[in-house]
Enzyme design. Structure first.
Site, PDB file in Angstrom:
ATOM      1  N   HIS A   1      21.519 -40.928  21.285  1.00 43.30           N
ATOM      2  CA  HIS A   1      22.110 -40.745  22.623  1.00 43.30           C
ATOM      3  C   HIS A   1      23.616 -40.881  22.499  1.00 43.30           C
ATOM      4  O   HIS A   1      24.117 -41.932  22.068  1.00 43.30           O
ATOM      5  CB  HIS A   1      21.589 -41.809  23.589  1.00 43.30           C
ATOM      6  CG  HIS A   1      20.106 -41.741  23.781  1.00 43.30           C
ATOM      7  ND1 HIS A   1      19.508 -40.985  24.771  1.00 43.30           N
ATOM      8  CD2 HIS A   1      19.090 -42.303  23.084  1.00 43.30           C
ATOM      9  CE1 HIS A   1      18.192 -41.092  24.680  1.00 43.30           C
ATOM     10  NE2 HIS A   1      17.911 -41.891  23.657  1.00 43.30           N
TER      11      HIS A   1
ATOM     12  N   ASP B   1      17.772 -43.855  17.755  1.00 42.10           N
ATOM     13  CA  ASP B   1      17.687 -44.068  19.199  1.00 42.10           C
ATOM     14  C   ASP B   1      18.821 -44.975  19.668  1.00 42.10           C
ATOM     15  O   ASP B   1      18.663 -45.735  20.625  1.00 42.10           O
ATOM     16  CB  ASP B   1      16.320 -44.644  19.607  1.00 42.10           C
ATOM     17  CG  ASP B   1      16.070 -44.519  21.107  1.00 42.10           C
ATOM     18  OD1 ASP B   1      16.785 -43.758  21.773  1.00 42.10           O
ATOM     19  OD2 ASP B   1      15.149 -45.207  21.596  1.00 42.10           O
TER      20      ASP B   1
ATOM     21  N   HIS C   1      10.650 -42.511  17.943  1.00 43.46           N
ATOM     22  CA  HIS C   1      10.745 -43.967  18.004  1.00 43.46           C
ATOM     23  C   HIS C   1       9.384 -44.645  18.153  1.00 43.46           C
ATOM     24  O   HIS C   1       9.111 -45.348  19.118  1.00 43.46           O
ATOM     25  CB  HIS C   1      11.709 -44.458  19.096  1.00 43.46           C
ATOM     26  CG  HIS C   1      11.623 -43.727  20.417  1.00 43.46           C
ATOM     27  ND1 HIS C   1      10.460 -43.500  21.089  1.00 43.46           N
ATOM     28  CD2 HIS C   1      12.602 -43.198  21.187  1.00 43.46           C
ATOM     29  CE1 HIS C   1      10.723 -42.855  22.204  1.00 43.46           C
ATOM     30  NE2 HIS C   1      12.012 -42.653  22.293  1.00 43.46           N
TER      31      HIS C   1
ATOM     32  N   HIS D   1      17.528 -38.936  16.140  1.00 39.50           N
ATOM     33  CA  HIS D   1      17.348 -39.257  17.576  1.00 39.50           C
ATOM     34  C   HIS D   1      18.545 -40.103  18.016  1.00 39.50           C
ATOM     35  O   HIS D   1      18.628 -41.278  17.670  1.00 39.50           O
ATOM     36  CB  HIS D   1      16.046 -40.031  17.806  1.00 39.50           C
ATOM     37  CG  HIS D   1      15.790 -40.379  19.250  1.00 39.50           C
ATOM     38  ND1 HIS D   1      14.598 -40.108  19.878  1.00 39.50           N
ATOM     39  CD2 HIS D   1      16.567 -40.951  20.184  1.00 39.50           C
ATOM     40  CE1 HIS D   1      14.655 -40.512  21.126  1.00 39.50           C
ATOM     41  NE2 HIS D   1      15.846 -41.047  21.349  1.00 39.50           N
TER      42      HIS D   1
ATOM     43  N   LYS E   1      12.908 -31.609  24.106  1.00 38.88           N
ATOM     44  CA  LYS E   1      12.526 -33.013  24.294  1.00 38.88           C
ATOM     45  C   LYS E   1      11.575 -33.156  25.462  1.00 38.88           C
ATOM     46  O   LYS E   1      11.876 -32.723  26.582  1.00 38.88           O
ATOM     47  CB  LYS E   1      13.794 -33.841  24.549  1.00 38.88           C
ATOM     48  CG  LYS E   1      13.535 -35.299  24.870  1.00 38.88           C
ATOM     49  CD  LYS E   1      12.996 -36.049  23.656  1.00 38.88           C
ATOM     50  CE  LYS E   1      12.522 -37.439  24.050  1.00 38.88           C
ATOM     51  NZ  LYS E   1      13.340 -38.505  23.550  1.00 38.88           N
TER      52      LYS E   1
ATOM     53  N   HIS F   1       8.741 -38.310  23.682  1.00 42.25           N
ATOM     54  CA  HIS F   1       8.790 -39.726  24.070  1.00 42.25           C
ATOM     55  C   HIS F   1       7.353 -40.112  24.407  1.00 42.25           C
ATOM     56  O   HIS F   1       6.823 -39.739  25.446  1.00 42.25           O
ATOM     57  CB  HIS F   1       9.719 -39.943  25.275  1.00 42.25           C
ATOM     58  CG  HIS F   1       9.814 -41.391  25.653  1.00 42.25           C
ATOM     59  ND1 HIS F   1      10.948 -42.138  25.443  1.00 42.25           N
ATOM     60  CD2 HIS F   1       8.900 -42.237  26.181  1.00 42.25           C
ATOM     61  CE1 HIS F   1      10.727 -43.390  25.831  1.00 42.25           C
ATOM     62  NE2 HIS F   1       9.488 -43.470  26.290  1.00 42.25           N
TER      63      HIS F   1
END
Ligand code: NCD
Ligand code: ZN
Length: 346
Positions: free
Chosen positions: A16, A248, A175, A14, A100, A137
């Site tokens: 970004h 994350d 997460h 995961h 996602k 999420h």
């Protein structure tokens, strides 16, 4: 005492990476240690179609410095308009490894997320058919639900019903931050995994709020009480194949964090492996770090583990990690775990 630790090269399930100047600045921080990463699609605008994911993958590869190798595992951002055929094609071509799900409004750049789960039922059913993973999420967005309860409520009100309504759907709870998240993941034998971040193994909610408000510890889902941090530590260091690393790592330039309404996200790509070694050593579980960071994730995604290795070394003196990574859009602060980190990757 163990001073070196050799592991199969880890992956980040995961991550970004953003785009443009920030992508350029942060990509080497991940590629230095990790072979592959599941790339989050919450750009502005989001990565919704297979064509957009292919273009984003090309921008990532173009930003990779010469001499570094890295494989971005792309994802599609699920919207109420997502076309099941586009999802199937992106999966069949090998481009996309997950879809996602952001509940609309749950976190950074999630306005295009899902409000009405009936509208995404055909996509979820197709994903179950073709074996494509849904990364979730897991927070409700209802204004009347306390932010510290949003993960636990999501499990009861959304995740469990969606999973029951879509037999065979492979799901990653992303997460996780609570003991309820750990317990739910453990209650299912196959087809359900959970990622745990580096920072949630280190901080609890006091770190954000005691002695002043610390924007660089603010992320979503927000860190919870100490008992939850301890439950996450136990899960991550247990070796249980359902739990694996998803950092994350979520870079925002300082100007967007250190402000009256700061963005959510902790940037941990730079020092994640050193911090994890510290945590696993504290838990007498250094021998299980490889399962968490390098083996359990590939097994869930039915990919081979990496064949090369990294070696972590324990230094007498704390490692001096950079405090910030510079980008042409401004500096990005590296997560400070509040303790000296003696481990680094050589
Ligand atoms: C992420 C971001 O900045 O994109 N922020 C965060 O706090 N984790 C979004 C997300 O993963 O929720
Ligand atoms: Zn994220």
């Amino acid at each position: 005492m163990t001073n070196t630790l050799t592991l199969r090269r880890p992956d980040d399930w995961h991550l970004h990476l953003r785009d443009g100047a920030v992508l350029q600045a942060v990509l080497p921080e991940t590629a230095r240690h990790f072979a592959r990463a599941i790339i989050m699609p919450n750009l502005v605008p989001p990565v919704v179609t297979g064509a957009q994911a292919a273009a984003y993958r090309d921008r990532i590869m173009a930003a990779l410095p010469d001499g570094m190798t890295f494989e971005p595992l792309m994802t599609l951002y699920l919207t109420e308009d997502t076309d099941p055929d586009d999802v199937s094609a992106a999966h069949a071509s090998g481009l996309v490894k997950a879809v996602k799900l952001y509940p609309a409004g749950a976190t950074t750049n999630s306005a295009s997320g899902v409000r009405d789960f009936d509208k995404v039922r055909p996509v979820l059913e197709r994903m179950a058919e073709i074996g494509l993973t849904l990364c979730v999420h897991g927070e409700v967005t209802d204004a009347d639900i306390d932010i510290f309860d949003r993960e636990a409520v999501f499990i009861d009100r959304v995740l469990d019903p969606v999973r029951r309504a879509t037999p065979g759907l492979r799901v990653v709870m992303e997460h996780i931050t609570t003991s309820q998240g750990v317990e739910y993941a453990k209650s299912v034998d196959s087809g359900l995994g959970a990622t745990i971040t580096t920072h949630h193994l280190v901080i609890n909610r006091n770190h954000i709020l005691v002695g002043g408000i610390r924007p660089h510890y603010y992320c979503l889902p927000v860190a919870k009480r100490e008992e939850h941090r301890l439950a996450l530590r136990a899960a991550a260091t247990s070796g249980d194949a359902r739990f694996f690393l998803g950092t994350d790592s979520a870079p925002h330039v300082d100007a967007l964090k250190e402000t009256g309404c700061g963005c959510a996200g902790c940037f941990t790509a730079t020092n994640t492996m050193g911090i994890l070694a510290h945590v696993f050593e504290e838990e007498n579980a250094l021998d299980r770090l490889e399962a968490f960071a390098s083996l359990n994730g590939p097994a869930f995604y039915d990919l081979p583990p990496n064949t090369d290795v990294i070696t972590l070394t324990k230094n007498d003196h704390p490692v001096v990690y950079p405090e910030k990574i510079d980008s042409d859009d401004g500096p990005v602060t590296v997560f400070d775990p509040t303790f000296p980190v003696h481990w680094d990757v050589r």
